[in-house]
Design a protein around this motif. Structure first.
Motif, PDB file in Angstrom:
ATOM      1  N   VAL A 185       0.852  -1.187   0.000  1.00  0.00           N
ATOM      2  CA  VAL A 185       0.000   0.000   0.000  1.00  0.00           C
ATOM      3  C   VAL A 185       0.891   1.240   0.000  1.00  0.00           C
ATOM      4  N   ASN A 186       0.529   2.235  -0.778  1.00  0.00           N
ATOM      5  CA  ASN A 186       1.274   3.488  -0.826  1.00  0.00           C
ATOM      6  C   ASN A 186       0.735   4.451   0.218  1.00  0.00           C
ATOM      7  N   VAL A 187       1.637   5.135   0.904  1.00  0.00           N
ATOM      8  CA  VAL A 187       1.249   6.131   1.894  1.00  0.00           C
ATOM      9  C   VAL A 187       1.404   7.502   1.246  1.00  0.00           C
ATOM     10  N   VAL A 188       0.319   8.276   1.287  1.00  0.00           N
ATOM     11  CA  VAL A 188       0.306   9.592   0.665  1.00  0.00           C
ATOM     12  C   VAL A 188      -0.133  10.610   1.713  1.00  0.00           C
ATOM     13  N   PHE A 189       0.658  11.674   1.871  1.00  0.00           N
ATOM     14  CA  PHE A 189       0.320  12.754   2.795  1.00  0.00           C
ATOM     15  C   PHE A 189      -0.417  13.816   2.000  1.00  0.00           C
ATOM     16  N   GLU A 215      -9.400  19.470  10.027  1.00  0.00           N
ATOM     17  CA  GLU A 215      -9.548  19.456  11.483  1.00  0.00           C
ATOM     18  C   GLU A 215     -10.191  18.166  11.993  1.00  0.00           C
ATOM     19  N   SER A 216     -10.948  17.472  11.130  1.00  0.00           N
ATOM     20  CA  SER A 216     -11.698  16.315  11.609  1.00  0.00           C
ATOM     21  C   SER A 216     -11.220  14.976  11.050  1.00  0.00           C
ATOM     22  N   VAL A 217     -10.522  14.969   9.918  1.00  0.00           N
ATOM     23  CA  VAL A 217     -10.106  13.705   9.305  1.00  0.00           C
ATOM     24  C   VAL A 217      -8.595  13.543   9.411  1.00  0.00           C
ATOM     25  N   SER A 218      -8.180  12.416   9.972  1.00  0.00           N
ATOM     26  CA  SER A 218      -6.753  12.124  10.110  1.00  0.00           C
ATOM     27  C   SER A 218      -6.229  11.299   8.948  1.00  0.00           C
ATOM     28  N   GLY A 219      -7.091  10.473   8.350  1.00  0.00           N
ATOM     29  CA  GLY A 219      -6.647   9.643   7.235  1.00  0.00           C
ATOM     30  C   GLY A 219      -7.718   8.685   6.787  1.00  0.00           C
ATOM     31  N   LEU A 220      -7.393   7.907   5.759  1.00  0.00           N
ATOM     32  CA  LEU A 220      -8.303   6.889   5.262  1.00  0.00           C
ATOM     33  C   LEU A 220      -7.531   5.891   4.420  1.00  0.00           C
ATOM     34  N   CYS A 221      -8.128   4.716   4.270  1.00  0.00           N
ATOM     35  CA  CYS A 221      -7.551   3.650   3.452  1.00  0.00           C
ATOM     36  C   CYS A 221      -8.421   3.495   2.218  1.00  0.00           C
ATOM     37  N   ASP A 222      -7.817   3.629   1.047  1.00  0.00           N
ATOM     38  CA  ASP A 222      -8.521   3.453  -0.221  1.00  0.00           C
ATOM     39  C   ASP A 222      -8.119   2.091  -0.780  1.00  0.00           C
ATOM     40  N   PHE A 223      -8.995   1.107  -0.628  1.00  0.00           N
ATOM     41  CA  PHE A 223      -8.700  -0.257  -1.060  1.00  0.00           C
ATOM     42  C   PHE A 223      -8.539  -0.349  -2.574  1.00  0.00           C
ATOM     43  N   ASN A 224      -9.332   0.406  -3.322  1.00  0.00           N
ATOM     44  CA  ASN A 224      -9.251   0.348  -4.790  1.00  0.00           C
ATOM     45  C   ASN A 224      -7.909   0.850  -5.310  1.00  0.00           C
ATOM     46  N   ALA A 225      -7.430   1.916  -4.730  1.00  0.00           N
ATOM     47  CA  ALA A 225      -6.183   2.520  -5.190  1.00  0.00           C
ATOM     48  C   ALA A 225      -4.954   1.978  -4.462  1.00  0.00           C
ATOM     49  N   ALA A 226      -5.147   1.143  -3.452  1.00  0.00           N
ATOM     50  CA  ALA A 226      -4.051   0.630  -2.622  1.00  0.00           C
ATOM     51  C   ALA A 226      -3.237   1.784  -2.039  1.00  0.00           C
ATOM     52  N   ARG A 227      -3.983   2.707  -1.396  1.00  0.00           N
ATOM     53  CA  ARG A 227      -3.341   3.878  -0.805  1.00  0.00           C
ATOM     54  C   ARG A 227      -3.884   4.153   0.590  1.00  0.00           C
ATOM     55  N   ILE A 228      -2.994   4.648   1.415  1.00  0.00           N
ATOM     56  CA  ILE A 228      -3.358   5.183   2.717  1.00  0.00           C
ATOM     57  C   ILE A 228      -3.123   6.684   2.612  1.00  0.00           C
ATOM     58  N   TYR A 229      -4.164   7.450   2.879  1.00  0.00           N
ATOM     59  CA  TYR A 229      -4.062   8.902   2.868  1.00  0.00           C
ATOM     60  C   TYR A 229      -3.947   9.385   4.303  1.00  0.00           C
ATOM     61  N   VAL A 230      -2.947  10.234   4.547  1.00  0.00           N
ATOM     62  CA  VAL A 230      -2.667  10.736   5.886  1.00  0.00           C
ATOM     63  C   VAL A 230      -2.705  12.262   5.852  1.00  0.00           C
ATOM     64  N   ASN A 231      -3.341  12.853   6.840  1.00  0.00           N
ATOM     65  CA  ASN A 231      -3.441  14.312   6.936  1.00  0.00           C
ATOM     66  C   ASN A 231      -2.052  14.901   7.165  1.00  0.00           C
ATOM     67  N   ARG A 232      -1.597  15.664   6.192  1.00  0.00           N
ATOM     68  CA  ARG A 232      -0.243  16.237   6.285  1.00  0.00           C
ATOM     69  C   ARG A 232      -0.120  17.306   7.357  1.00  0.00           C
ATOM     70  N   ASP A 233      -1.248  17.827   7.825  1.00  0.00           N
ATOM     71  CA  ASP A 233      -1.221  18.886   8.832  1.00  0.00           C
ATOM     72  C   ASP A 233      -1.219  18.365  10.265  1.00  0.00           C
ATOM     73  N   ASP A 234      -1.425  17.066  10.449  1.00  0.00           N
ATOM     74  CA  ASP A 234      -1.425  16.490  11.792  1.00  0.00           C
ATOM     75  C   ASP A 234      -0.008  16.413  12.351  1.00  0.00           C
ATOM     76  N   SER A 235       0.089  16.256  13.658  1.00  0.00           N
ATOM     77  CA  SER A 235       1.390  16.081  14.301  1.00  0.00           C
ATOM     78  C   SER A 235       2.019  14.770  13.829  1.00  0.00           C
ATOM     79  N   THR A 236       3.313  14.669  13.972  1.00  0.00           N
ATOM     80  CA  THR A 236       4.021  13.449  13.570  1.00  0.00           C
ATOM     81  C   THR A 236       3.472  12.231  14.302  1.00  0.00           C
TER      82      THR A 236
END
Length: 162
Positions: free
Chosen positions: A39-43, A51-72
């Motif tokens: 799975v590819n991780v994309v910020f 402010e409300s979403v930290s991330g999500l997993c897209d099974f079709n695209a094989a990607r994990i989306y991560v909020n780039r504005d969140d703390s490490t």
């Protein structure tokens, strides 16, 4: 496979342990583990939802989306949590996409959803494996959180559950 009615705690913990068994010290390289798991991780910028979403997993695209504005620390947990969905729940999605919609990881998650509970357990065990925490569990929480690269809240949770 049908979505579980109750969280499968052992499955989540065992799968996390499999991924960290060859690691001898924290922090756990969750980004590398995710990428090597197919799975590819994309910020990304979630715009008005930042402010409300930290991330999500897209099974079709094989990607994990991560909020780039969140703390490490939050980004790290989000990667681990979404990797949990990818590894534990992909079959559910493949078998019935309508039964498993894309579930964004909210800053205030749904604490009743068994899939979310499994992903949280997986993330906690991946980032702070019991076998690495037990020998140092008496150290100050803040020190352990810094060493493992997780939030203080996450470390407090792990210490209660070791």
């Amino acid at each position: 496979m049908i979505a579980p009615m109750r969280p499968r705690w052992n499955l989540a913990e065992n799968r996390a342990n499999e991924l960290t068994q060859d690691l001898s010290a924290p922090p756990i390289p969750v980004y590398e583990i995710a990428e090597s798991s197919g799975v590819n991780v994309v910020f990304v910028d979630f715009g008005e939802h930042a402010e409300s979403v930290s991330g999500l997993c897209d099974f079709n695209a094989a990607r994990i989306y991560v909020n780039r504005d969140d703390s490490t620390e939050r980004q790290t947990f989000t990667m681990a949590h979404e990797l949990g969905h990818w590894l534990l729940h992909r079959d559910i999605f493949i078998n019935d996409p309508d039964a498993y919609p894309v579930l964004p990881r909210f800053a205030k998650p749904d604490s009743k959803n068994p899939l979310e509970k499994e992903a949280n357990k997986f993330a906690a065990c991946l980032l702070v494996p019991n076998r690495l925490l037990r020998p140092v569990k008496d150290a100050p929480v803040a020190v352990l959180a810094r060493i493992f690269g997780v939030s203080r809240l996450m470390m407090e949770y792990r210490l209660k559950n070791v």
